[in-house]
Structures are given as structure tokens and as C-alpha cells.
Design a protein around this motif. Structure first.
Motif, PDB file in Angstrom:
ATOM      1  N   THR A  78       0.859  -1.168   0.000  1.00 17.78           N
ATOM      2  CA  THR A  78       0.000   0.000   0.000  1.00 17.78           C
ATOM      3  C   THR A  78       0.900   1.224   0.000  1.00 17.78           C
ATOM      4  O   THR A  78       1.821   1.329   0.802  1.00 17.78           O
ATOM      5  CB  THR A  78      -0.921   0.018   1.231  1.00 17.78           C
ATOM      6  N   LEU A  79       0.638   2.121  -0.934  1.00 17.97           N
ATOM      7  CA  LEU A  79       1.410   3.350  -1.053  1.00 17.97           C
ATOM      8  C   LEU A  79       0.430   4.461  -1.377  1.00 17.97           C
ATOM      9  O   LEU A  79      -0.410   4.305  -2.269  1.00 17.97           O
ATOM     10  CB  LEU A  79       2.456   3.192  -2.161  1.00 17.97           C
ATOM     11  N   ALA A  80       0.504   5.550  -0.666  1.00 13.99           N
ATOM     12  CA  ALA A  80      -0.399   6.682  -0.861  1.00 13.99           C
ATOM     13  C   ALA A  80      -1.858   6.246  -0.736  1.00 13.99           C
ATOM     14  O   ALA A  80      -2.732   6.727  -1.446  1.00 13.99           O
ATOM     15  CB  ALA A  80      -0.150   7.351  -2.214  1.00 13.99           C
ATOM     16  N   GLY A  81      -2.105   5.298   0.165  1.00 15.45           N
ATOM     17  CA  GLY A  81      -3.463   4.852   0.437  1.00 15.45           C
ATOM     18  C   GLY A  81      -4.092   3.995  -0.638  1.00 15.45           C
ATOM     19  O   GLY A  81      -5.291   3.740  -0.618  1.00 15.45           O
ATOM     20  N   GLN A  82      -3.297   3.502  -1.562  1.00 16.94           N
ATOM     21  CA  GLN A  82      -3.831   2.653  -2.624  1.00 16.94           C
ATOM     22  C   GLN A  82      -2.903   1.473  -2.876  1.00 16.94           C
ATOM     23  O   GLN A  82      -1.730   1.510  -2.517  1.00 16.94           O
ATOM     24  CB  GLN A  82      -4.070   3.463  -3.895  1.00 16.94           C
ATOM     25  N   PRO A  83      -3.431   0.413  -3.495  1.00 15.41           N
ATOM     26  CA  PRO A  83      -2.576  -0.737  -3.794  1.00 15.41           C
ATOM     27  C   PRO A  83      -1.432  -0.333  -4.728  1.00 15.41           C
ATOM     28  O   PRO A  83      -1.645   0.407  -5.696  1.00 15.41           O
ATOM     29  CB  PRO A  83      -3.517  -1.717  -4.495  1.00 15.41           C
ATOM     30  N   ALA A  84      -0.250  -0.795  -4.407  1.00 15.48           N
ATOM     31  CA  ALA A  84       0.934  -0.485  -5.204  1.00 15.48           C
ATOM     32  C   ALA A  84       1.533  -1.766  -5.744  1.00 15.48           C
ATOM     33  O   ALA A  84       1.711  -2.734  -5.003  1.00 15.48           O
ATOM     34  CB  ALA A  84       1.963   0.247  -4.357  1.00 15.48           C
ATOM     35  N   LEU A  85       1.843  -1.771  -7.017  1.00 16.19           N
ATOM     36  CA  LEU A  85       2.593  -2.868  -7.607  1.00 16.19           C
ATOM     37  C   LEU A  85       4.055  -2.616  -7.311  1.00 16.19           C
ATOM     38  O   LEU A  85       4.488  -1.465  -7.175  1.00 16.19           O
ATOM     39  CB  LEU A  85       2.366  -2.907  -9.120  1.00 16.19           C
ATOM     40  N   GLY A  86       4.832  -3.685  -7.224  1.00 16.50           N
ATOM     41  CA  GLY A  86       6.229  -3.455  -6.935  1.00 16.50           C
ATOM     42  C   GLY A  86       7.079  -4.689  -7.005  1.00 16.50           C
ATOM     43  O   GLY A  86       6.650  -5.757  -7.452  1.00 16.50           O
ATOM     44  N   ALA A  87       8.312  -4.493  -6.543  1.00  8.25           N
ATOM     45  CA  ALA A  87       9.284  -5.580  -6.466  1.00  8.25           C
ATOM     46  C   ALA A  87      10.193  -5.318  -5.274  1.00  8.25           C
ATOM     47  O   ALA A  87      10.533  -4.167  -4.987  1.00  8.25           O
ATOM     48  CB  ALA A  87      10.103  -5.660  -7.749  1.00  8.25           C
ATOM     49  N   ASP A  88      10.550  -6.390  -4.586  1.00  7.59           N
ATOM     50  CA  ASP A  88      11.574  -6.338  -3.550  1.00  7.59           C
ATOM     51  C   ASP A  88      12.835  -6.916  -4.177  1.00  7.59           C
ATOM     52  O   ASP A  88      12.833  -8.054  -4.659  1.00  7.59           O
ATOM     53  CB  ASP A  88      11.161  -7.164  -2.329  1.00  7.59           C
ATOM     54  N   VAL A  89      13.898  -6.132  -4.201  1.00 13.36           N
ATOM     55  CA  VAL A  89      15.102  -6.477  -4.941  1.00 13.36           C
ATOM     56  C   VAL A  89      16.274  -6.576  -3.971  1.00 13.36           C
ATOM     57  O   VAL A  89      16.425  -5.726  -3.085  1.00 13.36           O
ATOM     58  CB  VAL A  89      15.392  -5.412  -6.023  1.00 13.36           C
ATOM     59  N   ASN A  90      17.104  -7.591  -4.164  1.00  8.91           N
ATOM     60  CA  ASN A  90      18.328  -7.758  -3.386  1.00  8.91           C
ATOM     61  C   ASN A  90      19.473  -8.023  -4.351  1.00  8.91           C
ATOM     62  O   ASN A  90      19.312  -8.776  -5.319  1.00  8.91           O
ATOM     63  CB  ASN A  90      18.202  -8.922  -2.399  1.00  8.91           C
ATOM     64  N   PHE A  91      20.625  -7.388  -4.068  1.00  8.98           N
ATOM     65  CA  PHE A  91      21.798  -7.585  -4.923  1.00  8.98           C
ATOM     66  C   PHE A  91      23.060  -7.257  -4.134  1.00  8.98           C
ATOM     67  O   PHE A  91      23.002  -6.660  -3.062  1.00  8.98           O
ATOM     68  CB  PHE A  91      21.709  -6.727  -6.198  1.00  8.98           C
ATOM     69  N   VAL A  92      24.197  -7.656  -4.692  1.00  6.14           N
ATOM     70  CA  VAL A  92      25.493  -7.404  -4.074  1.00  6.14           C
ATOM     71  C   VAL A  92      26.229  -6.377  -4.920  1.00  6.14           C
ATOM     72  O   VAL A  92      26.266  -6.474  -6.155  1.00  6.14           O
ATOM     73  CB  VAL A  92      26.324  -8.698  -3.963  1.00  6.14           C
ATOM     74  N   HIS A  93      26.794  -5.374  -4.237  1.00  2.83           N
ATOM     75  CA  HIS A  93      27.588  -4.344  -4.908  1.00  2.83           C
ATOM     76  C   HIS A  93      28.747  -3.979  -3.989  1.00  2.83           C
ATOM     77  O   HIS A  93      28.530  -3.639  -2.818  1.00  2.83           O
ATOM     78  CB  HIS A  93      26.711  -3.125  -5.216  1.00  2.83           C
ATOM     79  N   PHE A  94      29.972  -4.040  -4.499  1.00  2.00           N
ATOM     80  CA  PHE A  94      31.169  -3.789  -3.695  1.00  2.00           C
ATOM     81  C   PHE A  94      31.159  -4.616  -2.409  1.00  2.00           C
ATOM     82  O   PHE A  94      31.414  -4.115  -1.314  1.00  2.00           O
ATOM     83  CB  PHE A  94      31.313  -2.299  -3.347  1.00  2.00           C
TER      84      PHE A  94
END
Length: 141
Positions: A78-94
């Protein structure tokens, strides 16, 4: 959080120690926040976008171009009071593991994309600040 960003019916609060930079991009705009350490958050208004999911896909593809071994999991939030599409992302850098939350919601004649990221080392404190900023987001209809 005592500072507020507001533009075109989009508002969010952020900690006063964070640096805000806003720039126009054609008919849209981007507001970037840089926190202490590696934490940052980007809010972009993208006019003419009918499907916010397109913004999420494009953002994840862009991250994947830089970090080919990233892991991305679809997310609904939920973002700004409405359903939000999204992704949770994990990665390695340095040699640091990073967490990135990508979310998008419809907005007046377009969509809002939010991308928030920090190293996992900072996730307890800066991740909490990022979540608070995202929770404060409002979008006028």
C-alpha cells in the motif's frame, strides 16, 4: 520527520538531515533524497503511464542491467493509500548486500514510481527511515 516535499498533488515527509534534489524531466519530474550513508529514495512522476506495473518492470530491468545476479520478487503493498505494484530487490555491490524496494501507483494522468534503497548493513535504521518516508506519501486524485 519535519521537512515536506510537495509538487503536483504529490507529498511526502522526510528527515531534515536528508538532502533533497528535484529536477524536471519533460512533463514529469523526479525528487531524489539522499540520506546518511548509502540510503536513498527516488520519487518520479511519469505522465501518460496507464499501467504503473510498466514502471516497476522498467526499473527492475534497469537494476538487472547493472546487477545481473540480483534477486527480484514481485510485491504488492500500500502506497499513498492505494494498492501499489512493486518488487523487492536484493543484490550485491562492492561486497555489500543491498535491499531495494520498487513501488508504483496511479496518479493524475500518469503514475508515481518510488525506488528506495540501502545496504543491508544500514537496513535497521535507514531502512526504517525509508519505510517512514514511503508511508508518508500522499497523492491527490
Amino acid at each position: 520527520m519535519s521537512d515536506t516535499f510537495e509538487r503536483d498533488g504529490v507529498r511526502f515527509r522526510y528527515p531534515p538531515a536528508w538532502q533533497l534534489e528535484a529536477e524536471d524531466e519533460g512533463e514529469g519530474w523526479t525528487a531524489s533524497l539522499q540520506g546518511p550513508g548509502t540510503a536513498f529514495l527516488v520519487v518520479s512522476y511519469c505522465p501518460g503511464i496507464e499501467d504503473p506495473g510498466e514502471l516497476v518492470d522498467t526499473a527492475v530491468e534497469g537494476l538487472r542491467a547493472d546487477y545481473p545476479n540480483l534477486e527480484a520478487v514481485d510485491a504488492v503493498d500500500t502506497l499513498a493509500g492505494q494498492p501499489a505494484l512493486g518488487a523487492d530487490v536484493n543484490f550485491v555491490h562492492f561486497d555489500l548486500t543491498n535491499t531495494c524496494w520498487v513501488r508504483a501507483v496511479p496518479a493524475a494522468e500518469g503514475a508515481i514510481l518510488v525506488l528506495a534503497q540501502c545496504t543491508d548493513e544500514e537496513l535497521d535504521d535507514q531502512g526504517s527511515a525509508l519505510r517512514d518516508i514511503m508511508a508518508s506519501l500522499t497523492v491527490d486524485e
